[in-house]
Design a protein around this motif. Structure first.
Motif, short mmCIF file in Angstrom:
data_model
loop_
_atom_site.label_atom_id
_atom_site.label_comp_id
_atom_site.label_asym_id
_atom_site.label_seq_id
_atom_site.Cartn_x
_atom_site.Cartn_y
_atom_site.Cartn_z
N UNK A 69 -6.03 21.95 -9.52
CA UNK A 69 -5.31 20.70 -9.33
C UNK A 69 -6.26 19.54 -9.59
N UNK A 70 -5.77 18.31 -9.32
CA UNK A 70 -6.60 17.10 -9.49
C UNK A 70 -7.20 17.02 -10.88
N UNK A 71 -6.33 17.07 -11.89
CA UNK A 71 -6.81 16.97 -13.27
C UNK A 71 -7.42 15.59 -13.52
N UNK A 72 -8.26 15.50 -14.53
CA UNK A 72 -8.89 14.23 -14.87
C UNK A 72 -7.85 13.17 -15.21
N UNK A 73 -6.80 13.56 -15.95
CA UNK A 73 -5.76 12.61 -16.31
C UNK A 73 -5.02 12.10 -15.07
N UNK A 74 -4.72 13.02 -14.15
CA UNK A 74 -4.01 12.64 -12.92
C UNK A 74 -4.84 11.62 -12.13
N UNK A 75 -6.12 11.88 -12.00
CA UNK A 75 -6.98 10.99 -11.21
C UNK A 75 -7.16 9.65 -11.92
N UNK A 76 -7.42 9.68 -13.21
CA UNK A 76 -7.65 8.44 -13.94
C UNK A 76 -6.40 7.57 -14.01
N UNK A 77 -5.22 8.20 -14.02
CA UNK A 77 -3.98 7.41 -14.05
C UNK A 77 -3.70 6.78 -12.69
N UNK A 78 -3.85 7.57 -11.64
CA UNK A 78 -3.57 7.04 -10.29
C UNK A 78 -4.67 6.11 -9.79
N UNK A 79 -5.93 6.49 -10.07
CA UNK A 79 -7.09 5.74 -9.56
C UNK A 79 -6.94 5.44 -8.06
N UNK A 80 -6.82 6.46 -7.23
CA UNK A 80 -6.66 6.21 -5.79
C UNK A 80 -7.93 5.59 -5.21
N UNK A 81 -7.76 4.57 -4.38
CA UNK A 81 -8.93 3.97 -3.73
C UNK A 81 -9.53 4.92 -2.70
N UNK A 82 -8.67 5.75 -2.09
CA UNK A 82 -9.12 6.69 -1.06
C UNK A 82 -8.48 8.05 -1.33
N UNK A 112 0.84 -1.20 0.00
CA UNK A 112 0.00 0.00 0.00
C UNK A 112 0.88 1.25 0.00
N UNK A 113 0.34 2.33 -0.56
CA UNK A 113 1.11 3.57 -0.63
C UNK A 113 0.19 4.77 -0.41
N UNK A 114 0.81 5.87 0.04
CA UNK A 114 0.11 7.13 0.21
C UNK A 114 0.96 8.21 -0.45
N UNK A 115 0.29 9.16 -1.10
CA UNK A 115 0.97 10.25 -1.82
C UNK A 115 0.52 11.57 -1.22
N UNK A 116 1.50 12.34 -0.72
CA UNK A 116 1.25 13.66 -0.15
C UNK A 116 1.80 14.69 -1.13
N UNK A 117 0.93 15.54 -1.65
CA UNK A 117 1.28 16.36 -2.81
C UNK A 117 1.38 17.85 -2.53
N UNK A 141 3.35 12.38 -13.21
CA UNK A 141 2.84 11.15 -13.81
C UNK A 141 3.90 10.42 -14.65
N UNK A 142 4.99 11.10 -15.01
CA UNK A 142 6.04 10.44 -15.80
C UNK A 142 6.95 9.55 -14.95
N UNK A 143 6.77 9.58 -13.63
CA UNK A 143 7.61 8.77 -12.74
C UNK A 143 7.09 7.33 -12.71
N UNK A 144 7.99 6.37 -12.93
CA UNK A 144 7.61 4.96 -13.01
C UNK A 144 7.16 4.41 -11.67
N UNK A 145 7.69 4.95 -10.56
CA UNK A 145 7.39 4.43 -9.23
C UNK A 145 6.03 4.89 -8.70
N UNK A 146 5.38 5.81 -9.37
CA UNK A 146 4.21 6.48 -8.83
C UNK A 146 3.03 5.53 -8.62
N UNK A 147 2.45 5.58 -7.46
CA UNK A 147 1.22 4.85 -7.14
C UNK A 147 0.59 5.54 -5.94
N UNK A 148 -0.68 5.31 -5.72
CA UNK A 148 -1.36 5.94 -4.58
C UNK A 148 -2.65 5.21 -4.27
N UNK A 149 -2.59 4.32 -3.29
CA UNK A 149 -3.84 3.77 -2.76
C UNK A 149 -4.57 4.85 -1.96
#
Length: 733
Positions: free
Chosen positions: A658-671, A621-626, A638-646
Motif C-alpha cells: 500500500x501507500x504507493x508513491x503516486x498516492x502519497x504525492x497526490x494526497x501530500x498528507x501533512x500528518x 481539515x480532513x482525515x482519511x481512514x483507509x 485517487x479518481x474521486x474529486x472530493x479526496x483530500x487528507x490533512x
C-alpha cells in the motif's frame, strides 16, 4: 516521631509520580540535601527527602536490572528453573521466572514469560527456551489496564514470549499446590473453578463469561485472594475463639485474647502460603501482622499508628508497590474504615451501618479506581453487601476446611460441595441483579469530579451534627453529573487507539460518536475489552451511534461481538458481510454538528481490497481512514474529486503493498499515522513506505512508539496528544 514517620512514608509514595527515569546524580543530590536539612535540624523535611531517596534508590536498581536496549526484540536461548506456579489462560501459560541465564547477555533478575501452547508444567523443572525478549509490554492508551506499570510494580525487567522449548531436568512429581489443584478438579463438586480462585488464587479455570459477570457486579476483588480475604479469615478465627471460650466445658483462661490473636495470625499465614504469597497477599499479610501486633498486649497502640506502621513496612519491603492499584485501594479502604469507626459506628442499627459503610467506601474509592483506569460498577454497592460476608465468613472457611480434609476424600467432598452450592446461589444472585437492573457501569471521572467525590467522602465521615455534613450528597451528585468535555460545533475529536497490530479509531463530534474498527480478539480476550470500551467509558459515551468495520479481518473486526454486547450500538456498517450489519455504500454522506462524513469502497472486491474507506471533514481539515486497501484501490480512490487528507491513517498499517508513491504525492498528507504493534511480525511499517512519506514531508506518528494519539480536527492545534507522554518512568518514551 509521628510527623517524621508520615513524612518518610510520603517520600516513599512519591515513586508513583516520578515522571521519567532517574540517574545516579539525582540520588546524590537528594542525599546532599538530606545532610543539609539534618544540619539545619529541619528533621521532618529531612524525613521526607529520606523517603524520596529510598524510592529513588529502588527505582535505580530496577532500571539497572532491566534488559539491555540492544536486546529489545531479540531472540535468545535462556535457561531457568520454574519456581513459581504458572497461570493458565486456555493453553497459554504465564509465569514469573527468576534467575534466568543466557550466554549472550546478563538477564534481568525477574522475567515475565508467556508460553503459548505450553505443555503441563511442574515447579522445579528446568527448561531451556528460545524467547523473543522485550524491555516492556502492554499497550499505551489513554484508558485501560497498563501492563507496563504492573510489570514494573512486580520488579520485572523483561517480557518474553516462548518460541521453542527444551526440557532439561524434570521432577518426579508436581508440587503441593499443583497436586492440590488436581485433587480439587478431580472432585465432583460445583463451582470448582471459583473454589480454586478462592483457595489457591488460581482463577485460570474460570470462564471469561464468569469474569465478565463479576466485573458487571463489581465483585472481581472477591475472587482474587487479596486483603479482604486475609482480614475476613482472621476476623473469622478471632470470632470463633471468642465463641468457643463461652462454651461451658471449655476451660476459662485470661489468655483467650492472646490465643485468638495467635490463631488469627496462624490461619492468615497458612492461607497466604496456600495462595502462593503473591505481592497483594504479602501486602495484606503484612498489614494484618502490624495491626495484630499493635493491638496485642496490655497497651494497645492507636489504630492510626498501626496503619502508618503497616504502610511503612509494606513500602520498605515492596518499594514499587505504589504502582499497583491494589496497594492504594487496600490502604485507602482501611483508612476509610478507621475514620468511619471513629465515633460513628453502631449509632444506628447494624444493617443500616453496613449499608452506609458500603455506600461510603463504594463512592470514595471511585477516584482511585479511575486513577488506575479500573472499571467500577454501581451494582457493586448492592452485590458486595451480600457477597462479602457470605464469601469471607462462610465460603472461604468452608473451602479451606475442605482442602484440609482432602485426605478423607468423602468428607472433603461434602464440605466442598456445600461451599460450591453457596457459590451457586451467589452467582445466581449476581445474574439476577444484572438481568433485572443492568450492569450500572460507573462513569470514568475527570480530575474535578475526583476532587468533588473525595471532598464528599470526607464530609460523609463527619458526625451528622456537623454543619458541613449536609453538603456531602449534593457534592456527590455534582461530581457524578459533571458534564463531559465535547468538541465544539464544526469540530471533531479523533483518537487513534493503540490496539497493537490492528486498528481502532474513535471520531467524536459535539453530540455523536463513531468507531472505525475494533482491533483484534483471541480466545478469552480482545482489544475491545482492553482498550476500546474503557476509552469509550472514560469519554462518557454510553452508546455508539455508528460502528464502522472496514473489513472482516480479525485485527479490524475481532472485537465486534464483545463490543456490541457491552456497548449499545445503533448502526453497524461493514465493508464485508458481518452479522447484523449493513453494507458499506460508496459515496454515502451525512453530517453531524457541522462535521461531514463520506464512505467509499472499491467495486467488486473482497478481503483487504473491500475495506470501507471513511473521509471526515471538519472546517478546512480532513482525515482519511483507509483500512487495508492496496495500491490498486488507492489508484481508484485517487479518481474521486472530493479526496483530500490533512491527516492520513496509513493503509494496511504501513505495508509495502500500500501507500504507493503516486498516492502519497497526490494526497501530500501533512500528518500520517501508522497503527501497528511495536513488535509485529510483518515488519510494519515498511522502510520503503516510511521513506516515501518522508519524501512528501509528512509528519509521521506511530502507535507502536507514541501509543494512542488524539487531536482535534478543525481546531487550531496541529499537534496530537500522545498517550505515551502521560505515563511515568515505567513506559519507554
Amino acid at each position: 516521631m509521628h510527623k517524621g514517620l508520615i513524612a518518610f512514608v510520603v517520600g516513599l509514595l512519591c515513586i508513583r509520580v516520578f515522571p521519567a527515569s532517574l540517574e545516579s546524580s539525582h540520588l546524590l543530590l537528594t542525599l546532599l540535601l538530606i545532610g543539609f536539612l539534618v544540619a539545619k535540624r529541619w528533621l521532618v523535611l529531612a524525613s521526607l527527602f529520606a523517603g524520596l531517596a529510598v524510592a529513588q534508590w529502588s527505582l535505580l536498581n530496577w532500571q539497572n536490572d532491566r534488559l539491555e536496549p540492544r536486546f529489545d526484540g531479540a531472540r535468545l536461548w535462556v535457561t531457568a528453573q520454574i519456581e513459581h506456579a504458572p497461570q493458565w489462560h486456555a493453553t497459554t501459560a504465564t509465569l514469573l521466572v527468576e534467575g534466568a541465564y543466557s550466554r549472550r547477555t546478563r538477564l534481568p533478575e525477574k522475567i515475565w514469560l508467556v508460553w503459548p501452547e505450553a505443555p503441563a508444567l511442574k515447579q522445579g523443572q528446568q527448561w531451556r527456551w528460545l524467547v523473543s525478549l522485550r524491555r516492556q509490554a502492554g499497550l499505551t492508551s489513554f484508558a485501560g489496564f497498563d501492563k507496563a506499570r504492573w510489570l514494573a510494580s512486580q520488579g520485572v525487567g523483561a517480557y518474553a514470549v516462548v518460541k521453542q522449548a527444551q526440557l532439561l531436568e524434570d521432577v518426579p512429581q508436581a508440587g503441593f499446590r499443583q497436586r492440590l489443584r488436581e485433587q480439587l478438579l478431580a472432585l465432583d463438586v460445583p463451582n470448582t473453578d471459583a473454589l480454586l480462585a478462592l483457595t489457591l488464587a488460581d482463577g485460570s479455570a474460570m470462564a471469561a463469561e464468569r469474569w465478565a459477570l463479576l466485573q458487571q457486579t463489581g465483585t472481581v476483588h472477591l475472587f482474587v485472594v487479596s486483603g479482604s480475604h486475609i482480614a475476613l479469615l482472621a476476623a473469622f478465627a478471632f470470632g470463633l475463639v471468642s465463641v468457643l471460650r463461652r462454651i461451658p466445658w471449655v476451660p476459662a483462661s485470661e489468655y483467650w485474647r492472646d490465643a485468638a490473636f495467635g490463631v488469627s495470625l496462624l490461619l492468615a499465614t497458612l492461607y497466604a502460603w496456600l495462595a502462593a504469597w503473591s505481592l497483594p497477599v504479602q501486602r495484606a499479610w503484612l498489614m494484618l501482622l502490624v495491626f495484630l501486633l499493635c493491638r496485642w498486649g496490655a497497651r494497645a497502640l492507636s489504630p492510626w499508628l498501626a496503619w502508618w506502621l503497616a504502610l511503612l513496612l509494606v513500602l520498605l519491603l515492596q518499594p514499587m508497590a505504589p504502582l499497583q492499584a491494589g496497594f492504594w485501594l487496600s490502604f485507602v479502604a482501611v483508612a476509610l474504615l478507621l475514620a468511619y469507626a471513629h465515633g460513628r459506628l453502631l449509632r444506628r442499627s447494624w444493617w443500616l451501618e453496613l449499608i452506609a459503610l458500603q455506600w461510603l467506601i463504594g463512592w470514595a474509592l471511585l477516584p482511585w479506581l479511575n486513577w488506575h483506569d479500573l472499571p467500577g460498577s454501581g451494582l457493586g454497592l448492592l452485590a458486595n453487601l451480600v457477597a462479602i460476608p457470605l464469601l469471607g465468613f462462610v465460603v472461604v472457611p468452608l473451602a479451606l476446611l475442605g482442602c484440609l480434609l482432602l485426605p478423607i476424600s468423602s468428607v472433603a467432598e461434602v464440605v466442598l460441595s456445600l461451599a460450591g452450592a453457596l457459590l451457586t446461589m451467589c452467582f445466581a444472585f449476581f445474574t439476577w441483579l444484572v438481568e433485572h437492573a443492568g450492569s450500572w457501569p460507573l462513569p470514568m471521572i475527570s480530575g474535578w469530579q475526583s476532587a468533588l467525590l473525595l471532598l464528599a467522602s470526607l464530609l460523609l465521615l463527619l458526625p451528622r451534627i456537623m454543619p458541613l455534613y449536609g453538603f456531602a450528597v449534593p457534592l456527590l451528585v455534582l461530581g457524578l453529573l459533571w458534564p463531559k468535555e465535547r468538541p465544539p460545533y464544526g469540530q471533531a475529536e479523533i483518537t487513534v487507539l493503540d490496539v497493537g497490530q490492528g486498528l481502532a479509531v474513535l471520531v467524536e463530534t459535539a453530540e455523536q460518536v463513531l468507531l472505525y474498527d475494533t482491533g483484534s480478539a483471541w480466545a478469552g480476550g480482545s482489544r475491545a475489552e482492553q482498550v476500546v470500551i474503557p476509552y469509550l467509558r472514560q469519554r462518557g459515551w454510553p452508546a455508539l451511534d455508528v460502528l464502522l468495520i472496514s473489513h472482516a479481518d480479525n485485527d479490524h473486526a475481532g472485537g465486534l461481538q464483545v463490543l456490541t454486547q457491552q456497548i449499545p450500538t445503533k448502526v453497524v456498517i461493514a465493508g464485508e458481510a458481518l452479522p447484523d450489519s449493513s453494507p458499506c455504500v460508496a459515496h454515502q454522506t451525512w453530517q453531524w454538528q457541522g462535521v461531514s462524513f463520506r464512505l467509499w469502497q472499491a467495486e467488486g472486491e473482497e478481503g483487504n481490497a473491500a475495506s470501507c474507506v471513511l473521509h471526515v471533514r471538519a472546517a478546512d481539515q480532513s482525515v482519511l481512514l483507509t483500512g487495508d486497501i492496496g495500491q490498486r484501490e488507492e489508484a481508484a480512490l485517487l479518481r474521486e474529486a472530493w479526496l483530500s487528507a490533512d491527516w492520513l491513517i496509513a493503509p494496511h498499517h504501513g505495508s509495502n503493498s500500500s501507500s504507493s508513491a503516486r498516492f502519497i504525492q497526490t494526497l501530500k498528507p501533512a500528518h500520517v499515522v501508522f497503527s501497528r504493534g511495536a513488535y509485529n511480525a510483518f515488519g510494519h511499517p515498511h522502510p520503503a513506505v516510511l521513506a516515501r512519506y518522508r519524501a512528501a514531508a509528512s509528519l509521521i506518528y506511530d502507535t507502536g512508539v507514541d501509543g494512542s494519539l488524539r487531536w482535534c480536527l478543525g481546531g487550531d492545534s496541529p499537534q496530537p496528544e500522545r498517550a505515551v507522554a502521560r505515563w511515568g518512568f515505567w513506559r519507554e518514551k
